[in-house]
Design a protein around this motif. Structure first.
Motif, short mmCIF file in Angstrom:
data_model
loop_
_atom_site.label_atom_id
_atom_site.label_comp_id
_atom_site.label_asym_id
_atom_site.label_seq_id
_atom_site.Cartn_x
_atom_site.Cartn_y
_atom_site.Cartn_z
N THR A 45 0.83 -1.20 0.00
CA THR A 45 0.00 0.00 0.00
C THR A 45 0.87 1.26 0.00
O THR A 45 0.58 2.23 -0.70
CB THR A 45 -0.93 0.00 1.23
OG1 THR A 45 -1.79 -1.15 1.14
CG2 THR A 45 -1.78 1.25 1.28
N GLN A 87 -7.42 0.42 -0.41
CA GLN A 87 -7.64 -0.78 0.39
C GLN A 87 -8.67 -0.50 1.48
O GLN A 87 -9.56 -1.28 1.73
CB GLN A 87 -6.32 -1.22 1.02
CG GLN A 87 -6.44 -2.45 1.89
CD GLN A 87 -5.10 -2.86 2.50
OE1 GLN A 87 -4.08 -2.21 2.30
NE2 GLN A 87 -5.11 -3.94 3.25
N ASP A 173 -6.06 -1.93 -4.85
CA ASP A 173 -5.44 -2.37 -3.60
C ASP A 173 -6.41 -3.30 -2.87
O ASP A 173 -7.32 -2.84 -2.19
CB ASP A 173 -5.07 -1.17 -2.74
CG ASP A 173 -4.04 -1.51 -1.66
OD1 ASP A 173 -3.81 -2.72 -1.44
OD2 ASP A 173 -3.49 -0.57 -1.05
N GLU A 174 -6.20 -4.59 -3.02
CA GLU A 174 -7.07 -5.61 -2.41
C GLU A 174 -8.55 -5.29 -2.66
O GLU A 174 -9.32 -5.13 -1.71
CB GLU A 174 -6.78 -5.74 -0.92
CG GLU A 174 -5.30 -6.04 -0.67
CD GLU A 174 -5.01 -6.50 0.76
OE1 GLU A 174 -5.94 -7.00 1.41
OE2 GLU A 174 -3.86 -6.36 1.19
MG LIG Z 1 -2.06 -2.82 2.23
#
Ligand SMILES: [Mg+2]
Ligand SMILES: Nc1ncnc2c1ncn2[C@@H]1O[C@H](COP(=O)(O)OP(=O)(O)O)[C@@H](O)[C@H]1O
Lengths: 261, 355
Positions: A45, A87, A173-174
């Motif tokens: 991240t 995220q 991000d995820e």
């Molecule tokens: Mg992360």
């Protein structure tokens, strides 16, 4: 090989004495999807934040379409085509779902800062926003406040905001973290469609190994802020360091991934 | 037609529409509906504060900027027009020139404060504005050679606006149309136009971005909006509008001084009006300003009556004594915030959705 769309050279950020991203050099090309993997706290991240401008680099540089953008603001990088889905969900909580997306659409228009026209007279923005709402299957919830959405829908809206910005670099991000099993395909299909378009540069942080296998053209492994492996999926997954990292700190993720594939 | 005058931003509540209409009619016909000077003074003050509160709401309610320097801009407008009329004679040219200078000074100050400090955290920004506003008020008090110091300046307005000027020989609707009435309508129509302009701005693409910044400045930036730019422009617009309110006030009261424009008490009043009416809705500014100023002017009278009526009872007449009006205003404020956290407008809209 063609010129990379996005490239980092020796990119580093230190928090106190600790280098969360440590001398990472990597280039990303149009038409390819790169998965960035690594255990929690590896710096994935933070690496994204350095590229999209939320954090200033301690040293090293970020290049976008050949230009050095290391010192540009987040907004300026977004205007040049970097899109980011976070995220941790990051929406406009008290605005409607449709308005969230419409604001993303409006951003790159010449009339974005117009003071005197009426926002609801820009029909083209509204219909484009509607299109992206449909892409993530949220059209029936367009009038709800973003804050009122269930978690899975918030994740979809998060992705829709990036899509509606129409960038050429997509940083996921995820994106499916915390989504229920039946919602995940909506997002994965969307990423597949983006990939099929062929000219986008896509970066994806993802823990589920089956997802990574099915989507990625290339895998980059971060560990303690350093780039420890980079290559095509088969080769990287077979590396001992990856096996160790994944089996060592995240057996659950690999287990779930294997079971599903 | 109404829809487009309001920029498509309708009241969205029947009771609210009715209240707004009532306020509009009362203000539009105030000189003909009420006799005596107090009602028309109250009406003019409501008009001026609608503009001032609406401009503050642009900052606080729409953009999420907490500033305590708003009365400074109000004061710049008041002093700009007032001192020009005082120094250069009571002509339209001096008034216009004074206003133009005030607008430029206000906008430049708002721009500099904005650019230097809108990057810092909200709490620091609030403190910086407080410091600048205090410095300005002290400066206005001390440069007495130019500003009249603590006493302020009384000045004459252009002849057309003076009470002695009679426009028509025959009374209109039983009222003698003089310069005072003309002044009132100058204030009224300025307020109406400025409110409609503000409505247009908050419903423009720009205004929508302000709301996005209020909601989540981090995400707005990630979507490519230069947050500092938007905040700075909002700051300048709100300042300009406050300057205009100050100019309206100067024309109406024919006096400018630290207490009427620069004092921190007025800043508090503005805050209360925004919160009572409902932040982030310009209609809230209208309702808040009208209610608050009516209460300020008539609560004391009402209390005097109540105090006399209960004279035979213990304690109660003391509590209802007109000198306690601020206490009761405070109680009203606490109750309204407790029961209508989203202000009167927010509550009325909720009720409408609930039916
Ligand atoms: Mg992360
Ligand atoms: N703003 C920050 N201040 C201090 N430390 C931070 C900050 N952001 C991230 N870190 C640290 O950097 C490391 C990497 O975090 P992160 O990039 O979130 O990891 P990942 O996304 O790979 O799970 C962690 O040790 C985290 O605590």
């Amino acid at each position: 090989m063609s010129r990379p769309v996005l490239e980092t050279q020796g990119l580093t950020i230190r928090f106190g004495g600790h280098a969360a991203v440590d001398n990472v050099s990597c280039a990303f090309h149009a038409g390819s999807l790169t998965a960035i993997v690594g255990p929690n706290g590896a710096g994935k991240t933070t690496y994204f934040n350095l590229m999209s401008g939320q954090l200033p680099a301690s040293s090293g540089s970020v290049h976008l379409d050949g230009d050095d953008v290391t010192r540009l603001s987040t907004a300026a990088r977004a205007q040049r085509g970097i899109g980011r889905a976070f995220q941790i969900t990051n929406l406009f909580p008290n605005l409607s779902v449709a308005e969230n997306v419409r604001l993303a659409v409006q951003s790159k228009s010449r009339a974005a800062a117009n003071l005197w026209s009426r926002w609801d007279h820009h029909a083209e923005w509204i219909s484009r926003a509607e299109h992206y709402l449909e892409e993530v299957n949220l059209q029936d919830k367009r009038d709800l406040a973003a804050a009122a959405l269930p978690h899975g829908d918030k994740r979809k809206l998060e992705v829709a905001l990036m899509m509606a910005l129409e960038p050429h670099v997509y940083m996921f991000d995820e994106p499916t973290a915390g989504m229920s099993v039946d919602e995940v395909p909506v997002v994965l299909d969307l990423i597949k469609r983006l990939k099929a378009a062929g000219d986008k540069t896509i970066l994806l942080v993802e823990h589920k190994m089956d997802v990574v296998r099915s989507l990625a053209d290339r895998i980059v492994v971060l560990h303690n802020g350093q780039l420890v492996a980079d290559g095509d999926p088969e080769t990287v997954i077979a590396l001992p360091i990856v096996q160790e990292a994944y089996l060592g700190s995240m057996p659950a993720a690999v287990g779930a991934g294997e079971a599903a594939s | 037609m109404i829809q487009s005058a309001l920029s498509g931003d309708l009241p969205r509540s029947r009771i609210l529409s009715f209240l707004l209409l009532a306020i509009f009619v009362a203000l539009a016909f105030a000189p003909f509906l009420f006799s005596g000077s107090q009602p028309i003074n109250t009406a003019a003050k409501i008009c001026i504060f609608i503009v001032l509160v609406a401009s503050y709401d642009l900052l606080l309610g729409y953009t999420g900027i907490v500033s305590f320097a708003h009365t400074m801009f109000f004061g710049i407008g008041g002093y700009g027009v007032g001192l020009a009329l005082y120094g250069w004679g009571p002509t339209w040219t001096s008034a216009g020139l004074g206003l133009a200078i005030a607008l430029v000074v206000g906008a430049v100050l708002a721009f500099v404060i904005g650019l230097l400090s809108l990057r810092v955290r909200a709490i620091f920004y609030a403190m910086i504005t407080l410091a600048v506003a205090s410095a300005f008020a002290i400066l206005a008090g001390q440069l007495s050679e130019y500003t009249g110091g603590e006493d302020g300046r009384s000045f004459r307005v252009p002849p057309l606006l003076r009470p002695a000027t009679v426009l028509f020989d025959v009374p209109f609707l039983g009222v003698r149309v003089d310069g005072r009435i003309l002044s009132y309508y100058l204030v009224f129509f300025s307020a109406l136009l400025l409110l409609l302009a503000a409505l247009r701005i908050v419903n423009s693409p720009f205004g929508r971005v302000l709301q996005a910044i209020r909601e989540n400045d981090f995400r707005a930036e990630a979507l490519g909006y230069n947050v500092v730019y938007y905040r700075t422009v909002a700051n300048c617009l709100a300042a300009g509008m406050a300057v205009l309110a100050g100019a309206m006030s100067a024309i109406w009261v024919r006096y400018t001084g630290p207490d009427t424009t620069l004092s921190f008490a007025i800043m508090l009043d503005i805050l209360l009006m925004v919160v009572i009416g409902g932040m982030g809705t310009l209609y809230g500014a209208v309702i808040g300003a009208a209610l608050f100023i009516l209460a300020q002017n008539y609560l004391q009278k009402l209390m005097a009556i109540a105090s006399e009526a209960t004279a035979s009872l213990p304690l109660i007449p003391h509590l209802l004594h007109p000198d306690r009006w601020l206490l009761w205003l405070g109680v009203l404020f606490i109750l309204s915030v407790y029961f209508f956290p989203s202000g009167i407008v927010g509550k009325l809209r909720e009720m409408e959705r609930g039916r």
